[in-house]
Design a protein around this motif. Sequence first.
Motif, PDB file in Angstrom:
ATOM      1  N   LEU A  81      92.854 -18.483  56.824  1.00  0.00           N
ATOM      2  CA  LEU A  81      92.048 -19.682  56.624  1.00  0.00           C
ATOM      3  C   LEU A  81      90.570 -19.334  56.438  1.00  0.00           C
ATOM      4  N   ASP A  82      90.055 -18.408  57.235  1.00  0.00           N
ATOM      5  CA  ASP A  82      88.666 -17.970  57.081  1.00  0.00           C
ATOM      6  C   ASP A  82      88.418 -17.422  55.684  1.00  0.00           C
ATOM      7  N   THR A  83      89.351 -16.636  55.180  1.00  0.00           N
ATOM      8  CA  THR A  83      89.207 -16.053  53.849  1.00  0.00           C
ATOM      9  C   THR A  83      89.179 -17.139  52.785  1.00  0.00           C
ATOM     10  N   ILE A  84      90.076 -18.091  52.893  1.00  0.00           N
ATOM     11  CA  ILE A  84      90.120 -19.186  51.916  1.00  0.00           C
ATOM     12  C   ILE A  84      88.847 -20.016  51.982  1.00  0.00           C
ATOM     13  N   LEU A  85      88.447 -20.434  53.183  1.00  0.00           N
ATOM     14  CA  LEU A  85      87.285 -21.309  53.326  1.00  0.00           C
ATOM     15  C   LEU A  85      85.981 -20.617  52.959  1.00  0.00           C
ATOM     16  N   ALA A  86      85.924 -19.316  53.122  1.00  0.00           N
ATOM     17  CA  ALA A  86      84.713 -18.570  52.770  1.00  0.00           C
ATOM     18  C   ALA A  86      84.479 -18.570  51.267  1.00  0.00           C
TER      19      ALA A  86
END
Length: 90
Positions: A20-25
């Motif tokens: 999720l962090d990777t996507i949202l970043a």
Amino acid sequence: MGVVPASNLGENSGKQFTCLDTILAHVNDAVIAADVSGKVTFMNQSSARLTGWSTDEAKGQMVETVLQPIDIHSRKQFKNYFKQALRKGY
């Protein structure tokens, strides 16, 4: 605005957060995530440009400290609805 208690994420929450962090970043929209106490846990670069806070400076700060939305016409600050969303479970 959505709020999901960490206790509801289950055993794979660490893997889910990494993904999720990777996507949202990488999304162009401003995204700020906070824990249930209202402290910023994640902020992408779009949010950093919008708020004037670096992602490192914002982590651990209260959402209402980092995000202070104002009306562009009156220049008055809007009510921050984060705490209300937490109480209601949005």
